[in-house]
Every structure is written in C-alpha cells, then in structure tokens.
Design a protein around this motif. Structure first.
Motif, PDB file in Angstrom:
ATOM      1  N   ARG A 551       0.826  -1.199   0.000  1.00 17.62           N
ATOM      2  CA  ARG A 551       0.000   0.000   0.000  1.00 17.62           C
ATOM      3  C   ARG A 551       0.869   1.261   0.000  1.00 17.62           C
ATOM      4  N   THR A 552       1.962   1.258   0.778  1.00 24.30           N
ATOM      5  CA  THR A 552       2.856   2.414   0.797  1.00 24.30           C
ATOM      6  C   THR A 552       3.435   2.683  -0.591  1.00 24.30           C
ATOM      7  N   ALA A 553       3.920   1.630  -1.251  1.00 26.25           N
ATOM      8  CA  ALA A 553       4.489   1.793  -2.587  1.00 26.25           C
ATOM      9  C   ALA A 553       3.427   2.274  -3.568  1.00 26.25           C
ATOM     10  N   HIS A 554       2.216   1.724  -3.477  1.00 28.84           N
ATOM     11  CA  HIS A 554       1.126   2.123  -4.377  1.00 28.84           C
ATOM     12  C   HIS A 554       0.773   3.590  -4.171  1.00 28.84           C
ATOM     13  N   LYS A 559       0.822   9.399  -5.846  1.00 31.96           N
ATOM     14  CA  LYS A 559       1.196  10.780  -5.555  1.00 31.96           C
ATOM     15  C   LYS A 559       2.139  11.342  -6.624  1.00 31.96           C
ATOM     16  N   LEU A 560       3.067  10.514  -7.075  1.00 29.03           N
ATOM     17  CA  LEU A 560       3.997  10.970  -8.122  1.00 29.03           C
ATOM     18  C   LEU A 560       3.262  11.215  -9.436  1.00 29.03           C
ATOM     19  N   ALA A 561       2.332  10.332  -9.784  1.00 30.37           N
ATOM     20  CA  ALA A 561       1.595  10.478 -11.037  1.00 30.37           C
ATOM     21  C   ALA A 561       0.718  11.723 -11.032  1.00 30.37           C
ATOM     22  N   ALA A 562       0.339  12.206  -9.821  1.00 31.68           N
ATOM     23  CA  ALA A 562      -0.523  13.378  -9.714  1.00 31.68           C
ATOM     24  C   ALA A 562       0.231  14.692  -9.824  1.00 31.68           C
ATOM     25  N   VAL A 566       3.735  15.334 -14.954  1.00 28.70           N
ATOM     26  CA  VAL A 566       4.177  13.932 -14.939  1.00 28.70           C
ATOM     27  C   VAL A 566       3.165  13.090 -15.691  1.00 28.70           C
ATOM     28  N   THR A 567       3.648  12.306 -16.652  1.00 27.99           N
ATOM     29  CA  THR A 567       2.756  11.473 -17.474  1.00 27.99           C
ATOM     30  C   THR A 567       2.742  10.019 -17.034  1.00 27.99           C
ATOM     31  N   GLN A 728       8.906  18.762  -5.736  1.00 30.46           N
ATOM     32  CA  GLN A 728       7.575  18.177  -5.760  1.00 30.46           C
ATOM     33  C   GLN A 728       7.619  16.673  -5.518  1.00 30.46           C
ATOM     34  N   ILE A 729       8.644  16.014  -6.033  1.00 35.96           N
ATOM     35  CA  ILE A 729       8.780  14.568  -5.814  1.00 35.96           C
ATOM     36  C   ILE A 729       8.990  14.274  -4.328  1.00 35.96           C
ATOM     37  N   ARG A 730       9.870  15.050  -3.682  1.00 34.94           N
ATOM     38  CA  ARG A 730      10.111  14.834  -2.257  1.00 34.94           C
ATOM     39  C   ARG A 730       8.834  15.048  -1.447  1.00 34.94           C
TER      40      ARG A 730
END
Length: 888
Positions: A551-554, A559-562, A566-567, A728-730
């Motif tokens: 779940r953490t990885a998902h 969050k990164l895709a949002a 980011v595509t 933003q990634i962090r």
C-alpha cells in the motif's frame, strides 16, 4: 678577439688566422650589401665572430675543446643562446609542453588506476574467491561459510555487498551509501579503524546487538568529528544501532564510497546451494600462492556441494558451467578498464613522438642557420664531440623547460578529471601527481630531449660534415644550405609526423564511429532526457506486513503520477542500463523441465510495478502490462523480454499463456506480457533475456510472501532534472511517509551516460590527442614549406623575372608539401590498420578497417596540409623580381 684565451696553441697560427679573416671578409661584404659602410660592416663582422665563439669569461678554448668552469655557467650560456631566438624557444617549449603534459596526465591516470598497488597493507595477498557461472557471480553465503570453516589458505575471508540505508532521527531523513559486510572483510583489507573497532564475528551472528561503523566523511559531517561518538545510538532503517567504530579518511573500500558499514547476517538453517549475490574478499596466509588457493577452493567446492541442501537439480553444480576460482583482488577492482587506458597511453605517446619530430625539424632549421658559428668553432679546433654535446645540452634544456610546462598542464588536467568524476573510472581518489609521476615527467623530458636533439646534432657534428662546416666560413654557407641532403632529414621527419597523425586520426575516427553507432542503438527505453529516477527503501518496520508495504508503494506511485507535468510513474528493483543493480537467477520452464545432466535456464531478473514500463519508456510487444490487482491479489503472473520469448517459445505471441517458475515446489506463473529487449548491460552489449516479476509475490523461493523494499522509481514528464520537479517529488513521497529519504537522484540521461562512460572517456581523450597530432603535424608541414620558400627566394624571383606566374610558383611549393603528405599518408595507413586491430575489442558496429573512416581521415589530412602549404607558398609568389636581380 681580445676575449679569447688560447692554451697550447699559437694565436698567430697562419692557417687559423686565414680562416678567420676569410670568414670576416665574407660577413663584411654581406653587411656592405645591406647598406652599411665598409668600416661599420667589418666591425659588425668581427663582433659577430666574437659572439659566436665566446661566452664572456666562463668559456675558453683549450687544445680545441671548450672548458666550462661550472654547470651554472654552461646553463647561462645555453640560456643566452636561446634568448637570442625567443620565438624559436617559445614554439619548441610549447610544443614539447603539450606533448609531455598529455603523456604525463595520462600516465598519472594509468599509475593511479593500474600501476599503484591497492591502498591496503600487503595488497598482493588480497584475492577475490568465488565461482564462475555464465558470468562471474562470485560468492554465496554457504560457500563462504565452507571456506571460512574448512579453508587453510586464508588469514581472513568475508563477503560483502553494496546497498543503501535510511538514517532518521538526526534531522531530515537521509539515505546513505551502505557497505554490508561479514566478519573478515575489514580484517582482510587490513586498514585499522581510526577509533573503535571493526565488525566482529559476534556482530554478524543472528540475534546479536545491532552495530554500525561510520566512514570518516560521515563522522565529520554529521557528528563534527566528535571522538565520543562511540557507543551512541543511530537509527538505521528504523533499527537503533550502536556506533562501534570510525574508519580513517583514506579508507575507501573497493570504490564503494560507503558512508556507513553494517554487518551481514545469515541464519545457517536457511542457507542452501546457490544464492550467489555477494562479492568475496580474502587475505592469503604467508607463503600461499594463488595457484594453491585455487586448488584448495576446487576441493572445498566439492565439499560444499555435498554439505548443503539444494533447491535445484544437483547436476547444475557438478556441471562444467560452474567453476571455482580465486582471482587477484586488483583484477576485480579494475574490471575491463585496463585495455582502454593502455590504448589512450599509446595514443598520447604518439603525440609526444610527433612533438619530438616537430622540434627536431625546428632544430634542423636552426642548425642550418648556425653553420657559420659552428664553422668558426671547428676552425678554432673544436672537435665534433664538443659540437654534439653542446647541441644535445641545448635540446635537453628545451626538453626540461617543456617538461616543467607539461607537468603544470598535467596537474591542471588531473585536477579537472577529478572534478568531473568520470563514471566507471576506478580508484579515482588515488589519481594524483606524486613522486612517480614527477619522475616519469623528468624521464620523458630527458628522453625527448635526446630523441629530437640527436638528429640535428649528429647531422651537423659528424665527421662527414666537419669539413663542410669549415667550408661554410668561406662560402657563407649558401651551398651547404641549399643541398638536397640538407633537407632530407627535415622532410623525413615531416613524413613521420604525418604518418603518426594519420594513425591518431583513424583511431579516434573509429571510436567516434563507435560512439555514434552506440547512440543509434535502440536501447529498449524511451528518451532518457525525459525521465527522472531515484531510489528509496521502504523499511521493514513499522511497515512489516506485506500489505502495508504494498500500500505504501502504491500510494507513492499515485502521488507521483498526480504531479503536474508527470505522465507516467512506476518503480522497479533496478533501472534499465543501471550497471550498479543487476540480478540473475534460475528459472524452470513448463514443458521443458531439466533432464538429468542438463542445466536449468539462468536469466536476468527485474521486479517491477504497474506503470513502470511506461515510465521507463519500454514498449509492450505482446499481451498486457501488470496492474495493481495483480499486485494486491499476489497473482501468479510474470512478464518476459522479447528475446527470451523467442528463445523459449519461438515468438512473442506464442509466449502469452506459457508458464515458468523459480522452484519445483512453487506454483507456475503465467506469462501475461512480452516487453521489448532492453540493453541492460550497456549499449555495446547485446540485450540480455529478462524475466519481469511483480514486485510483490506469494511463494517465491522459500518465502510465503516477498515484497521488494529497496526500489528505484521512474518519473516521466516535463521538468526532468530541475530543482522544482525534485522538490515536488520529495513532497509527494513525504506526504506518504515522512521518514523515507531519497537516494541516487539521477536522470535517465545520467544513467545512460554512465553506461557509455568508458567509450566516452576513451573517445574524448583520443579525439583531443588526434587534434593535437594534426595541429603539430600541420605546423611541421608549414615549417618545411616556409623554410623551402626562404631558401628558394632568389630562384622564385628569377622565375618571376623570366615570366612565371605567381600561381605557378605557389603551386610548386604546395605540390612539394602534398608530396610529403601523401608519403606520410601511405605509411600512416599501414600503421592505422595495425592500430585498428589493437582496439578491435573496443569497437561497436564498426570494423577495424571501416571504409568511411579510412577515406575521410586522409582527405581531411590532405585538405589541412594544402592549407598549411598555401600560406608560406603565397610569399613565394609575392617576391619582387627587381630586388632579387639587384641582389644577384
């Protein structure tokens, strides 16, 4: 004449005076022709005679030999001689400085990387024990324990692996480069800790207290070099660890650049044959050779097979594909960089030879102009040995000056190299200008001085030319300087320069073609400039349950895709073409079970998440991608590369629905997708067959559930490489778990550049060397043609007076230069063919006799030589015929 002192010879000697007066008469007439009065012309001639034969009060003529009171006086004499021709001295020193500097800089790298012993006590005793499968796969924990308990060849032996470690509780979460070691690794290296102790045998025993050893840099950065750091607690991967030691500043184990050293622990009951995921290091006992250690390891390998359980067919370990071996540790450290460095060293050696040939040509021209001076000295009784020694002394003085300049250039070049930190160049911290490098520069300087000094010195100090030099007093040197024999050595040196320059151009051209061919290769992933990567480790606690880790990885992927721009986002156990993280293991194919005597299939493994293929830019050839339902449901699915599909099932489409597994007792996993081939070992190597497992699986090897915790994320979109995107990634990662530090933050382009680092480094150095060789060679051609124009100036004036056109004269000299170039090209092509074969292993997509390279480089050299000849040839067409006739 009053500054000369004669010993053992009558100054009134009639023959001597006749020769001197003859010289003065010739010089006087030349001065009168320049417009001087007879009295002034004769005074100038006498003054020139004195300057050519005397060196103030330090030099005397005794029995025909020059006696120099001191070495300092001699140096002053040579310096004054060179000071009268500053342009000649500057050009010679600069040419030599460039050649010696290039050779010294590359030798500094070769010395630091290849020649220096490893920075450990008694490095010759250090070895890397392991086994060879299809590729070197080194040590497994069970084989290491067998060697440690039953081996008699080693003082100490251990295994290690690089990795990462999350440190929290000291401010912002931080990901450190970690070195995981068993007892015996640091003992084998033999570098004692600065404070505290090494990892002990108790530390790598399961159930013992958690400990850590710090690097000097991390100790200074985080703890300010506090000597009371021992005993303090440090939270690493959410586990408190006691700091037990700090390594010294000079310690850098196997170029790992580790900031923290942690103990590796294995439960003996869970070990079996295989598990080759570690590197080995051992120190031999005194008197034990590598051959003896190899023989013992072969015996221990058989003991290992009989002593440990196997989850794979026993025939695999008894086959010839698996071989035990003990290699010198230096071979493991260096890898395949040695060939590239020796290639570069040879190339800059050619540049130095070209520079020596160029300076030899300059000295030949200068020797022509000094014939009268040498003639006077010979008339006074100086022997050919004296002339030879003086000429060599001046050339060595030039070489020493060039060596000092070259050493300065080498120091600057090495500083720049260490600042750039080229990837895949081992032992970078040990590359420095030290005493052996200075000694090399001094030796090269003296040798270069002898090489380029002997040619003109011997030519004009030999017995055959002694009488001709004496004759120069009477005829002004005109006939001597215009003879064909006089120019033969100069032309020969130019041919050598052109030939060597062509060898350099062809060699660098082949590597440039290689570099371009590599760039054109379909790598198996999208534009590397549009993807950002980073690694992080999901701790085992408090996220100990597999569901929470998934779940953490998902959540992080979502969050990164949002993030705006980011595509695609996803992660894997390793990025494509990242040579630092690779893993191979065995697979069993349904319908192709291993028969007795056969070996299972060993292939590259990569554990991926849904969306990773899109984020990395890899195309789906057949079937479908993984989805999150596969992950959360722990479905038995798998993906394979296109070349593996063709190998096992003839085509990508045929692979869909087929099944593989890792162990005979584990469930079959269905192939649901086929991925295009990825050149995972670098663009110069074929794409390896890859199995793509889900990052979370049930019943994998001997574990009920396995979730990959140390993972690399890929984010594709806009703003790659910018501070704004990384911020933003962090924030996206920390919004899921604020204790997860990011490590190895790179763009795909940087990883791609790392994979091509060796070819890029070699090509860059060779291209620079080739450009230097071309320029020096063109200077040599220019010098010969310019000198020919000066010698034939009167001839050019007469031809013009008789009706020749300036263009005809210009073409006459250009044709002479082209003849030298063509001769050099003919010789150079043969040398280039041999050089191409020597670097054949470094070429990719190009043959050592690549036609386009062998056509383009001679044409480039010919065009450049025409330009070099044209400028001095123009002066021949601009000669004033009237002035020439008046002088005649």
């Amino acid at each position: 004449m009053n500054r000369l002192r004669f010993f053992g010879r009558d100054p009134a000697d009639a023959e001597l005076h006749a020769e001197l007066e003859s010289y003065i008469d010739v010089a006087t007439e030349e001065n009168i022709a320049r417009g001087m009065s007879r009295e002034a012309a004769r005074c100038a001639a006498r003054r020139k005679l004195g300057n050519a034969t005397c060196v103030r009060e330090e030099v005397y003529l005794m029995n025909g030999n020059v006696i120099v009171d001191s070495a300092i006086a001699a140096v002053r004499y040579w310096l004054r001689t060179l000071r009268r021709e500053p342009m000649f001295a500057a050009v010679a020193v600069l040419t030599l400085g460039l050649g010696i500097g290039a050779a010294t800089a590359i030798f500094t790298v070769v010395n630091g990387v290849l020649l220096k012993p490893l920075p450990y006590p008694h490095p010759a005793d250090l070895v890397a024990p392991g086994v060879r499968f299809d590729v070197p796969i080194l040590m497994s924990p069970s084989l290491w324990l067998t060697c440690r308990e039953q081996g008699r060849s080693y003082q100490s032996i251990g295994i290690y692996a690089g990795g990462g470690a999350s440190v929290t509780g000291l401010g912002e979460p931080e990901q450190l480069r970690a070195l995981n070691v068993t007892h015996g690794v640091l003992n084998a290296a033999g570098v004692p800790p600065l404070i505290g102790r090494w990892i002990s045998r108790e530390d790598d025993t399961p159930g013992s207290p958690e400990v850590a050893v710090l690097s000097y840099g991390y100790w200074q950065r985080r703890f300010g070099g506090d000597p009371k750091v021992l005993g303090r607690s440090l939270t690493v991967d959410d586990e408190p660890r006691q700091i037990v030691g700090v390594m010294p500043q000079s310690f850098d184990f196997m170029d790992e650049n580790a900031e923290i050293i942690l103990p590796l622990r294995f439960e003996r009951a869970k070990l079996y044959l295989g598990q080759f995921a570690y590197l080995g290091i051992a120190r031999l006992k005194p008197g034990v050779s590598i051959e003896q250690a190899n023989a013992e390891l072969a015996q221990l390998y058989r003991v290992w097979i009989e002593s440990w359980p196997s989850i794979l067919p026993g025939s695999l370990w008894k086959s010839g594909r698996v071989k035990a071996a003990v290699s010198p540790l230096s071979r493991v450290v260096l890898g395949d960089i040695a060939g590239a460095l020796w290639t570069v060293m040879g190339a800059v050696g050619l540049v130095l030879l070209i520079a020596c040939a160029n300076v030899a040509n300059l000295l030949l021209v200068r020797a022509e102009a000094r014939q009268r001076d040498w003639g006077v000295r010979i008339a006074l009784g100086a022997g050919k040995a004296r002339i030879l020694c003086d000429a060599l002394a001046e050339s060595i003085l030039l070489a020493v000056a060039g060596g000092v300049l070259g050493l300065a250039l080498a120091y600057a070049g090495v500083a720049l190299l260490r600042h750039l930190e080229p990837a895949n160049l081992p032992r970078l911290r040990e590359i420095r200008v030290d005493l052996p490098v200075v000694a090399f520069a001094a030796a090269v300087s003296i040798l270069a001085g002898l090489i380029f000094g002997l040619i003109p010195a011997w030519k004009y100090a030999g017995s055959r030319v002694t009488s001709r030099l004496r004759g120069a007093l009477h005829d002004g040197g005109r006939a001597a300087s215009e003879g064909r024999e006089k120019r033969r050595a100069q032309r020969g040196l130019v041919v050598v320069q052109v030939a060597l320059a062509l060898v350099m151009l062809v060699t660098s051209g082949l590597l440039l073609r290689t570099f371009e061919e590599q760039r054109r290769v379909r790598t198996g992933f999208g534009d590397p400039r549009q993807a950002q990567t980073f690694r992080l480790t999901i701790p085992g606690t408090p996220i100990s349950e597999p569901e929470r880790a998934i779940r953490t990885a998902h959540d992080i992927v979502d969050k990164l895709a949002a993030i705006p721009g980011v595509t695609q986002a996803g992660f894997a156990s390793s990025m494509p073409i990242d040579l630092n993280f690779r893993n191979n293991d065995l697979i069993i194919v349904e319908g192709r079970e291993t028969k007795p005597g056969e070996n299972p299939v060993s292939r590259r493994l990569r554990y991926i998440s849904p969306g990773f293929l899109g984020a990395s830019g890899s195309r789906l050839v057949a079937g479908r991608d993984l989805d999150w339902q596969d992950i959360h449901g722990l479905r038995n699915v798998v993906m394979v590369s296109e070349n593996l599909a063709r190998e096992l099932w003839a085509s990508a489409q045929a692979a869909i629905g087929k099944r593989i597994r890792d162990l005979p007792e584990n469930p079959w996993r269905e192939v649901v997708g086929v991925v295009e081939d990825v050149r995972d070992d670098g663009v110069e190597h074929p794409a390896p067959p890859i199995v793509y497992y889900p990052f979370a699986m049930a019943k994998y090897f001997r574990f009920p559930v396995v979730v990959q915790h140390n993972i690399a994320f890929a984010v594709r979109g806009q703003g790659v490489g910018t501070a704004g995107l990384m911020s933003q990634i962090r924030q996206a990662v920390w919004s899921v778990n604020s204790s997860l530090p990011l490590a190895r933050v790179l763009t795909f382009q940087q990883i791609y550049a790392e994979s091509m680092a060796r070819t890029s480094f070699t090509t860059t150095i060779l291209v620079i060397a080739a450009v230097m060789a071309l320029l020096i060679g063109l200077v040599g051609i220019y010098g010969v043609i310019a000198y020919a124009v000066s010698l034939r100036r009167r001839e050019a004036g007469i031809r013009l007076a008789l009706g020749s056109r300036p263009r005809e004269l210009q073409w006459m000299f250009v044709r002479s230069g082209l003849a030298l170039t063509l001769a050099g090209v003919a010789v150079g092509l043969a040398g280039a063919a041999g050089a191409g074969k020597l670097i054949a292993t470094q070429l990719f997509g190009v043959t050592p006799l690549d036609p386009s390279t062998y056509v383009a480089t001679p044409l480039l050299l010919l065009v450049a030589s025409v330009a070099a000849c044209w400028f001095p040839a123009r002066r021949a067409g601009a000669v004033d015929p009237a002035e020439t006739l008046r002088s005649e």
